[in-house]
Design a protein around this motif. Sequence first.
Motif, PDB file in Angstrom:
ATOM      1  N   PHE A  14      -2.659  21.963  11.493  1.00 51.68           N
ATOM      2  CA  PHE A  14      -1.511  21.217  10.976  1.00 51.68           C
ATOM      3  C   PHE A  14      -1.849  20.553   9.632  1.00 51.68           C
ATOM      4  CE2 PHE A  14       0.014  16.825  10.494  1.00 51.68           C
ATOM      5  CZ  PHE A  14       1.348  17.090  10.183  1.00 51.68           C
ATOM      6  N   LEU A  15      -3.020  19.897   9.556  1.00 47.00           N
ATOM      7  CA  LEU A  15      -3.418  19.202   8.334  1.00 47.00           C
ATOM      8  C   LEU A  15      -3.659  20.183   7.187  1.00 47.00           C
ATOM      9  CD1 LEU A  15      -5.753  16.483   9.883  1.00 47.00           C
ATOM     10  CD2 LEU A  15      -3.659  16.051   8.591  1.00 47.00           C
ATOM     11  N   PHE A  16      -4.190  21.352   7.516  1.00 47.06           N
ATOM     12  CA  PHE A  16      -4.393  22.370   6.480  1.00 47.06           C
ATOM     13  C   PHE A  16      -3.051  22.775   5.867  1.00 47.06           C
ATOM     14  CE2 PHE A  16      -4.021  26.918   5.525  1.00 47.06           C
ATOM     15  CZ  PHE A  16      -4.849  26.997   4.413  1.00 47.06           C
ATOM     16  N   PHE A  17      -2.082  23.102   6.713  1.00 46.54           N
ATOM     17  CA  PHE A  17      -0.787  23.545   6.196  1.00 46.54           C
ATOM     18  C   PHE A  17      -0.057  22.419   5.467  1.00 46.54           C
ATOM     19  CE2 PHE A  17      -1.253  27.099   9.246  1.00 46.54           C
ATOM     20  CZ  PHE A  17      -0.989  28.139   8.362  1.00 46.54           C
ATOM     21  N   TYR A  18      -0.202  21.182   5.948  1.00 44.99           N
ATOM     22  CA  TYR A  18       0.429  20.057   5.258  1.00 44.99           C
ATOM     23  C   TYR A  18      -0.185  19.856   3.876  1.00 44.99           C
ATOM     24  CZ  TYR A  18       1.490  15.360   3.744  1.00 44.99           C
ATOM     25  OH  TYR A  18       1.860  14.284   2.972  1.00 44.99           O
ATOM     26  N   ARG A  19      -1.529  19.869   3.810  1.00 47.49           N
ATOM     27  CA  ARG A  19      -2.206  19.676   2.531  1.00 47.49           C
ATOM     28  C   ARG A  19      -1.922  20.835   1.578  1.00 47.49           C
ATOM     29  NH1 ARG A  19      -3.138  14.500   1.595  1.00 47.49           N
ATOM     30  NH2 ARG A  19      -4.803  13.563   2.840  1.00 47.49           N
ATOM     31  N   PHE A  20      -1.911  22.061   2.097  1.00 47.92           N
ATOM     32  CA  PHE A  20      -1.644  23.217   1.259  1.00 47.92           C
ATOM     33  C   PHE A  20      -0.215  23.173   0.715  1.00 47.92           C
ATOM     34  CE2 PHE A  20      -0.277  27.641   0.599  1.00 47.92           C
ATOM     35  CZ  PHE A  20      -1.251  28.062  -0.299  1.00 47.92           C
ATOM     36  N   ALA A  21       0.741  22.857   1.598  1.00 46.60           N
ATOM     37  CA  ALA A  21       2.147  22.772   1.184  1.00 46.60           C
ATOM     38  C   ALA A  21       2.344  21.648   0.172  1.00 46.60           C
ATOM     39  CB  ALA A  21       3.034  22.550   2.403  1.00 46.60           C
ATOM     40  N   SER A  22       1.660  20.520   0.372  1.00 44.59           N
ATOM     41  CA  SER A  22       1.768  19.387  -0.550  1.00 44.59           C
ATOM     42  C   SER A  22       1.222  19.763  -1.921  1.00 44.59           C
ATOM     43  CB  SER A  22       0.995  18.184  -0.010  1.00 44.59           C
ATOM     44  OG  SER A  22       1.512  17.773   1.237  1.00 44.59           O
TER      45      SER A  22
ATOM     46  N   ARG B  57       0.805  -1.220   0.000  1.00 48.17           N
ATOM     47  CA  ARG B  57       0.000   0.000   0.000  1.00 48.17           C
ATOM     48  C   ARG B  57       0.841   1.275   0.000  1.00 48.17           C
ATOM     49  NH1 ARG B  57      -2.757  -4.135  -0.166  1.00 48.17           N
ATOM     50  NH2 ARG B  57      -5.040  -4.125  -0.082  1.00 48.17           N
ATOM     51  N   LEU B  58       2.013   1.217   0.579  1.00 56.02           N
ATOM     52  CA  LEU B  58       2.894   2.386   0.637  1.00 56.02           C
ATOM     53  C   LEU B  58       4.162   2.110  -0.164  1.00 56.02           C
ATOM     54  CD1 LEU B  58       2.587   3.325   4.426  1.00 56.02           C
ATOM     55  CD2 LEU B  58       1.146   4.062   2.520  1.00 56.02           C
ATOM     56  N   ILE B  59       3.998   1.905  -1.445  1.00 57.27           N
ATOM     57  CA  ILE B  59       5.097   1.460  -2.298  1.00 57.27           C
ATOM     58  C   ILE B  59       6.138   2.565  -2.490  1.00 57.27           C
ATOM     59  CG2 ILE B  59       5.699   0.557  -4.573  1.00 57.27           C
ATOM     60  CD1 ILE B  59       2.802  -0.589  -4.665  1.00 57.27           C
ATOM     61  N   LYS B  60       5.658   3.776  -2.790  1.00 59.47           N
ATOM     62  CA  LYS B  60       6.569   4.886  -3.020  1.00 59.47           C
ATOM     63  C   LYS B  60       6.968   5.561  -1.709  1.00 59.47           C
ATOM     64  CE  LYS B  60       4.446   5.972  -7.500  1.00 59.47           C
ATOM     65  NZ  LYS B  60       3.715   7.010  -8.257  1.00 59.47           N
ATOM     66  N   LYS B  61       8.103   6.233  -1.734  1.00 58.47           N
ATOM     67  CA  LYS B  61       8.547   6.981  -0.568  1.00 58.47           C
ATOM     68  C   LYS B  61       7.535   8.074  -0.207  1.00 58.47           C
ATOM     69  CE  LYS B  61      12.935   7.937  -0.161  1.00 58.47           C
ATOM     70  NZ  LYS B  61      14.275   8.576  -0.330  1.00 58.47           N
ATOM     71  N   SER B  62       6.934   8.688  -1.239  1.00 58.57           N
ATOM     72  CA  SER B  62       5.941   9.739  -1.005  1.00 58.57           C
ATOM     73  C   SER B  62       4.710   9.198  -0.281  1.00 58.57           C
ATOM     74  CB  SER B  62       5.523  10.382  -2.329  1.00 58.57           C
ATOM     75  OG  SER B  62       4.991   9.413  -3.211  1.00 58.57           O
ATOM     76  N   ASN B  63       4.342   7.932  -0.574  1.00 52.01           N
ATOM     77  CA  ASN B  63       3.210   7.300   0.113  1.00 52.01           C
ATOM     78  C   ASN B  63       3.497   7.133   1.601  1.00 52.01           C
ATOM     79  OD1 ASN B  63       2.884   5.129  -2.728  1.00 52.01           O
ATOM     80  ND2 ASN B  63       1.723   6.984  -2.317  1.00 52.01           N
ATOM     81  N   LYS B  64       4.719   6.729   1.901  1.00 55.45           N
ATOM     82  CA  LYS B  64       5.114   6.532   3.306  1.00 55.45           C
ATOM     83  C   LYS B  64       5.109   7.860   4.054  1.00 55.45           C
ATOM     84  CE  LYS B  64       8.042   2.490   2.339  1.00 55.45           C
ATOM     85  NZ  LYS B  64       7.746   2.371   0.910  1.00 55.45           N
ATOM     86  N   ILE B  65       5.617   8.898   3.414  1.00 53.85           N
ATOM     87  CA  ILE B  65       5.647  10.223   4.036  1.00 53.85           C
ATOM     88  C   ILE B  65       4.227  10.719   4.273  1.00 53.85           C
ATOM     89  CG2 ILE B  65       6.275  12.652   3.667  1.00 53.85           C
ATOM     90  CD1 ILE B  65       8.725  11.599   2.078  1.00 53.85           C
TER      91      ILE B  65
ATOM     92  N   ARG C 170      -6.677  20.403  -4.598  1.00 58.94           N
ATOM     93  CA  ARG C 170      -7.111  21.633  -3.947  1.00 58.94           C
ATOM     94  C   ARG C 170      -8.184  21.383  -2.882  1.00 58.94           C
ATOM     95  NH1 ARG C 170     -10.506  25.999  -6.246  1.00 58.94           N
ATOM     96  NH2 ARG C 170     -10.867  24.503  -7.892  1.00 58.94           N
ATOM     97  N   GLY C 171      -9.042  20.402  -3.128  1.00 61.11           N
ATOM     98  CA  GLY C 171     -10.140  20.132  -2.203  1.00 61.11           C
ATOM     99  C   GLY C 171      -9.681  19.751  -0.811  1.00 61.11           C
ATOM    100  N   ARG C 172      -8.502  19.177  -0.723  1.00 63.51           N
ATOM    101  CA  ARG C 172      -8.015  18.724   0.572  1.00 63.51           C
ATOM    102  C   ARG C 172      -7.729  19.874   1.527  1.00 63.51           C
ATOM    103  NH1 ARG C 172      -3.996  13.778  -1.367  1.00 63.51           N
ATOM    104  NH2 ARG C 172      -5.648  12.199  -1.515  1.00 63.51           N
ATOM    105  N   TYR C 173      -7.044  20.891   1.076  1.00 60.61           N
ATOM    106  CA  TYR C 173      -6.755  21.982   2.008  1.00 60.61           C
ATOM    107  C   TYR C 173      -7.966  22.896   2.187  1.00 60.61           C
ATOM    108  CZ  TYR C 173      -5.676  25.360  -1.809  1.00 60.61           C
ATOM    109  OH  TYR C 173      -5.737  26.195  -2.887  1.00 60.61           O
ATOM    110  N   VAL C 174      -8.833  22.986   1.160  1.00 59.13           N
ATOM    111  CA  VAL C 174     -10.071  23.762   1.297  1.00 59.13           C
ATOM    112  C   VAL C 174     -10.962  23.124   2.367  1.00 59.13           C
ATOM    113  CG1 VAL C 174     -12.211  24.475   0.144  1.00 59.13           C
ATOM    114  CG2 VAL C 174     -10.022  24.654  -1.061  1.00 59.13           C
TER     115      VAL C 174
END
Length: 265
Positions: free
Chosen positions: A247-255, A29-37, A219-223
Motif C-alpha cells: 500500500f505504501l509503495f503504491f501511495y508513494r509512487f502515485a504521489s 504541523r499539518l497546515i496545508k490540505k496536502s499535509n493532512k492527506i 523517488r527514494g520513498r517508493y524505491v
Amino acid sequence: MFFGKKKMLNLLIYRLFFFVPFCYFFKTRLIKKSNKISWFFIYLLPILLVIFSEKNVNLSSVLSVFMYILSVYTVYEMGYIWNDTETIKNEKKPTRRLTVTELDFYEENKKLIYLSRLLLVLIFSLYFFGSNIYYFLLFNIFSILFLYVLYNSIRGVLNLPLHFLLVCFRFVTPVVAFTSISFIWVVLLFPVINLLERASENRFGLYFFNDFLLSDKKRGRYVYYLILFFILLLFNAPFSILITVVFLFFYRFASYEAIKLWSDK
C-alpha cells in the motif's frame, strides 16, 4: 462591542488548539490540505491496516485503537508546544509557528496547558485500566515526555536518534499494543525511512545522505518500499506488514508521479 466579541472568539480558538487533542498538531504541523492527506495515508491508515489485518474489526476494537492514538497525540503535542514556545527562546534562528498573541496566551496559561493535557491523557488511559495495555500506554506516555525533554534541550546530530525514538513511540507502539507483531517489522514501515530523510537535512552536516537515493523525499520513498518488500519476503514477514508495504509503495509512487506531472505542466 465588535472588538470585544472578536477578542473572545480569539481566546476560544487559542483554548481549542492549546488544549484540545489534535488541534495544535493540525494547526502548526499539518497546515496545508496536502499535509493532512499525507498524514492520513502514511500514519493513520498504515497503523489501522496492520492492526485490523491481525484482529477483528468491531466497535470495541476500533474505539480502543482510537483511544490509544488519541492518548499518544495528546502527550505528543505537549512536546510540539514546548518546542514552539520554550525551545525557540534559546535558538538563534527559530522556526516561529505561533503569532505574538498566541505566545502571550501561552505565557499566561502554560501551567494550565500542560497540567490539563497531562490530566486529560491520564483520564484517557483509564479506558484501558485493568488490562496490560494500560501499563504499556503509561510507559508509552512517560517515555514520550522523557524523550521530548532530551530532544528539546539538545541540538545537533544527537537529535536524529532522539527523533527516531519519538517517531517509534508514536508510530510503532499502537501496533505493538494491539497485535503480537514484532516491533522490528513495524519500525521498517515508517520510522526508518523518516530517519533517512531527516539525516539528509543540511543542518546535520551528514553530507553522505544528501545524495543517498533512499534519503530522496521524492523517488527514494517508493524505491525504499520496493526494496523493503523483497527483503520482507525473504525473511517471511507477517502478511499484514507485507500488504501495508505494498500500500505504501503504491501511495508513494502515485504521489511522486502526481507531483512530477503537476510540475511538468
